[in-house]
Design a protein around this motif. Structure first.
Motif, PDB file in Angstrom:
ATOM      1  N   LYS A 273      -6.196   1.090   2.148  1.00 25.74           N
ATOM      2  CA  LYS A 273      -6.104   2.352   2.891  1.00 25.74           C
ATOM      3  C   LYS A 273      -4.667   2.876   2.880  1.00 25.74           C
ATOM      4  O   LYS A 273      -4.428   4.066   2.629  1.00 25.74           O
ATOM      5  CB  LYS A 273      -6.587   2.149   4.326  1.00 25.74           C
ATOM      6  CG  LYS A 273      -6.636   3.429   5.165  1.00 25.74           C
ATOM      7  CD  LYS A 273      -7.251   3.163   6.530  1.00 25.74           C
ATOM      8  CE  LYS A 273      -7.417   4.454   7.329  1.00 25.74           C
ATOM      9  NZ  LYS A 273      -6.154   5.131   7.624  1.00 25.74           N
ATOM     10  N   ALA A 274      -3.706   1.993   3.130  1.00 24.98           N
ATOM     11  CA  ALA A 274      -2.298   2.411   3.150  1.00 24.98           C
ATOM     12  C   ALA A 274      -1.840   2.880   1.775  1.00 24.98           C
ATOM     13  O   ALA A 274      -1.105   3.872   1.657  1.00 24.98           O
ATOM     14  CB  ALA A 274      -1.422   1.254   3.641  1.00 24.98           C
TER      15      ALA A 274
ATOM     16  N   LEU B 146       2.329  -5.266   5.563  1.00 23.24           N
ATOM     17  CA  LEU B 146       1.060  -5.983   5.641  1.00 23.24           C
ATOM     18  C   LEU B 146       1.051  -7.206   4.721  1.00 23.24           C
ATOM     19  O   LEU B 146       0.559  -8.284   5.099  1.00 23.24           O
ATOM     20  CB  LEU B 146      -0.094  -5.046   5.277  1.00 23.24           C
ATOM     21  CG  LEU B 146      -0.451  -3.969   6.306  1.00 23.24           C
ATOM     22  CD1 LEU B 146      -1.352  -2.911   5.679  1.00 23.24           C
ATOM     23  CD2 LEU B 146      -1.130  -4.599   7.517  1.00 23.24           C
TER      24      LEU B 146
ATOM     25  N   ASP C 201      -9.598  -8.742   5.542  1.00 22.34           N
ATOM     26  CA  ASP C 201      -9.323  -7.617   6.443  1.00 22.34           C
ATOM     27  C   ASP C 201      -7.997  -6.956   6.079  1.00 22.34           C
ATOM     28  O   ASP C 201      -7.879  -5.722   6.071  1.00 22.34           O
ATOM     29  CB  ASP C 201      -9.277  -8.099   7.899  1.00 22.34           C
ATOM     30  CG  ASP C 201     -10.637  -8.569   8.407  1.00 22.34           C
ATOM     31  OD1 ASP C 201     -11.658  -8.219   7.771  1.00 22.34           O
ATOM     32  OD2 ASP C 201     -10.673  -9.290   9.419  1.00 22.34           O
ATOM     33  N   THR C 202      -7.007  -7.768   5.740  1.00 30.79           N
ATOM     34  CA  THR C 202      -5.693  -7.227   5.373  1.00 30.79           C
ATOM     35  C   THR C 202      -5.763  -6.450   4.069  1.00 30.79           C
ATOM     36  O   THR C 202      -5.138  -5.393   3.925  1.00 30.79           O
ATOM     37  CB  THR C 202      -4.657  -8.363   5.253  1.00 30.79           C
ATOM     38  OG1 THR C 202      -4.596  -9.085   6.484  1.00 30.79           O
ATOM     39  CG2 THR C 202      -3.268  -7.809   4.937  1.00 30.79           C
TER      40      THR C 202
ATOM     41  N   GLU D  35       4.348   0.417   4.619  1.00 31.08           N
ATOM     42  CA  GLU D  35       3.302  -0.230   5.408  1.00 31.08           C
ATOM     43  C   GLU D  35       2.592  -1.286   4.569  1.00 31.08           C
ATOM     44  O   GLU D  35       2.235  -2.364   5.066  1.00 31.08           O
ATOM     45  CB  GLU D  35       2.304   0.816   5.911  1.00 31.08           C
ATOM     46  CG  GLU D  35       1.135   0.258   6.708  1.00 31.08           C
ATOM     47  CD  GLU D  35       1.535  -0.377   8.026  1.00 31.08           C
ATOM     48  OE1 GLU D  35       0.716  -1.130   8.587  1.00 31.08           O
ATOM     49  OE2 GLU D  35       2.676  -0.140   8.486  1.00 31.08           O
TER      50      GLU D  35
ATOM     51  N   GLU E   4      -8.241  -4.734   2.975  1.00 31.35           N
ATOM     52  CA  GLU E   4      -8.824  -3.421   3.284  1.00 31.35           C
ATOM     53  C   GLU E   4      -7.765  -2.483   3.870  1.00 31.35           C
ATOM     54  O   GLU E   4      -7.704  -1.295   3.517  1.00 31.35           O
ATOM     55  CB  GLU E   4      -9.987  -3.592   4.267  1.00 31.35           C
ATOM     56  CG  GLU E   4     -11.220  -4.212   3.654  1.00 31.35           C
ATOM     57  CD  GLU E   4     -12.378  -4.291   4.643  1.00 31.35           C
ATOM     58  OE1 GLU E   4     -12.245  -3.749   5.761  1.00 31.35           O
ATOM     59  OE2 GLU E   4     -13.405  -4.900   4.306  1.00 31.35           O
ATOM     60  N   LYS E   5      -6.924  -3.006   4.755  1.00 29.33           N
ATOM     61  CA  LYS E   5      -5.843  -2.193   5.340  1.00 29.33           C
ATOM     62  C   LYS E   5      -4.846  -1.776   4.266  1.00 29.33           C
ATOM     63  O   LYS E   5      -4.330  -0.646   4.269  1.00 29.33           O
ATOM     64  CB  LYS E   5      -5.128  -2.975   6.439  1.00 29.33           C
ATOM     65  CG  LYS E   5      -5.984  -3.277   7.651  1.00 29.33           C
ATOM     66  CD  LYS E   5      -5.223  -4.156   8.648  1.00 29.33           C
ATOM     67  CE  LYS E   5      -6.083  -4.532   9.839  1.00 29.33           C
ATOM     68  NZ  LYS E   5      -5.385  -5.450  10.770  1.00 29.33           N
TER      69      LYS E   5
END
Length: 431
Positions: free
Chosen positions: A259-260, A272, A252-253, A268, A255-256
């Motif tokens: 995106k960032a 993360l 999940d991280t 960011e 994927e974040k």
């Protein structure tokens, strides 16, 4: 060695693989087994037309220095899925729209064959430093070299040393098949089509999807190093439930983070990564794939942000993990160690930085050779850090004063902007 001379290899039938190449003599690490110019090479999406022009001009038979004709290379069109078949039809239709009517006319089947050959045998062409993909080429002899996840050869695109005008071998853009270690006479020559840094089942799925074969290499059959890729702490050893939760949290991280990064939010990304690494710490070992992906990302982004001290810590951890996983003469390992060495040098860790740069130089001498531009860059770094290390050991206080003055009087070398794009793969595959 003359480019195109193939006396060091011969074609044979490899059990379970079809055609392959084997050595006709003994080789040692860093030996160039053969060098080959492209049958055709262009920027992306124009290669089919370039191949057709050459076929129109020279015919479809064997060309000088080639062990196999383009017509006889594998195309795997029969294995294409529905979506791939649809894309192939669009490619063929587009080609026919632009192919001159006065030129030789080729059948739909033959055009489909050429597009299939490009899909399965295209080799990525990189820039002079080997850092950015700029095109794709077809190298028929290279197309005969089979895959192994732990290969005995590597292939590198060499733009050549244009100063050595008296040596044809060192002035031609070419691919080189280079030995990674001792290869016996009669032994099959292999390269890896994909990055090794993945679980054996995931590598097999990737190879099946992209290249339409089931990998039966020793590392896949015996799942070698999978235990390290999934490594967890021993004392105390986490429960399976905790490990499962941490894997999902890491996915999940990631994927974040993607995106960032795509939005240029690098602070960011760092936040993360730090949070994820902190949670991974009591669960995963430093060889765990999810930890290594975090370490690679955070060290790269922090270097770009010039936070070299923190970046150097993560880079050292990353290299320690890579050294336990990769083949000791793996080109990607060499590049990672080089970047980590440069990061540590920027952070003022001159001894660690110099050691890593020397290690990277030793690897790239094998994988790239002394004439490759990136090896030459690395040699210059090695000489510079060696001189600084000598000065550092003689008078640490004076060294830091001189280093501070030098960095204040000239711009700091800035790392390249992080990108979501992976490092150029050896073999081009249309996505």
């Amino acid at each position: 060695m003359t480019i195109g001379r193939m006396e060091n290899v011969e074609v044979f039938t490899s059990e379970g693989k079809g055609r392959g190449l084997k050595a006709t003599k003994e080789f040692w690490a860093a030996d160039v087994i053969f060098a080959e110019r492209a049958y055709s090479a262009v920027v992306f999406d124009r290669l089919a037309a370039r191949i057709m022009w050459r076929v129109e001009r020279e015919g479809t038979g064997l060309t000088e220095g080639c062990l196999v004709a383009v017509d006889d290379l594998q195309n795997h069109v029969e294995h294409f899925g529905e979506e791939e078949q649809k894309e192939l039809r669009l490619d063929v239709d587009t080609f026919l729209q632009y192919w001159p009517p006065q030129g030789q006319q080729f059948s739909m089947q033959y055009i489909s064959h050429i597009f299939g050959v490009i899909s399965c045998n295209g080799f990525t062409l990189s820039d002079q430093r080997g850092l950015q993909a700029v095109g794709v080429g077809i190298f028929p002899n290279l197309g005969l070299v089979n895959h192994d996840c732990w290969p005995n050869c590597t292939v590198i695109f060499n733009n050549g040393n244009h100063e050595a005008v008296k040596s044809m071998f060192h002035t031609q853009m070419r691919i080189e098949l280079r030995a990674l270690g001792k290869i016996s006479e009669g032994e099959e020559l292999t390269v890896s089509y994909i990055d090794f840094l993945n679980l054996s089942e995931d590598r097999k799925k990737q190879l099946k999807k992209q290249y339409y074969f089931d990998c039966t290499c020793e590392h896949c059959q015996k799942k070698l190093k999978d235990d390290l890729f999934l490594g967890v702490k021993d004392d105390p050893k986490p429960s399976q439930e905790v490990v499962k939760e941490m894997i999902q949290f890491s996915k999940d991280t990631l994927e974040k983070i993607d995106k960032a990064r795509s939005e240029g939010l690098y602070h960011e990304v760092v936040k993360l990564c730090r949070e994820c690494l902190q949670k991974q710490e009591p669960v995963f070992a430093d060889t765990n794939l999810y930890t290594l992906r975090m370490l690679s990302t955070v060290s790269e982004v922090l270097s770009y942000l010039q936070a070299f001290e923190e970046a150097s810590y993560y880079a050292r951890r990353m290299v320690d993990g890579y050294m336990k996983l990769y083949h000791p003469n793996n080109a990607q390992l060499g590049m990672a160690v080089m970047r980590a060495g440069l990061t540590n040098w920027h952070a003022g860790n001159i001894e660690v930085g110099h050691g890593m740069i020397c290690k990277a130089y030793a690897i790239l001498l094998v994988t790239h050779g002394p004439s490759h531009p990136i090896t030459k860059d690395l040699e210059a770094m090695r000489v510079q850090t060696e001189m600084e290390l000598r000065m550092f050991r003689q008078n640490e206080f004076m060294y830091h004063k001189m280093r501070e003055a030098a960095l204040n009087n000239q711009p700091m070398q800035v790392m390249a902007e992080p990108s979501n794009e992976p490092a150029p793969a050896l073999f081009h595959k249309k996505q």
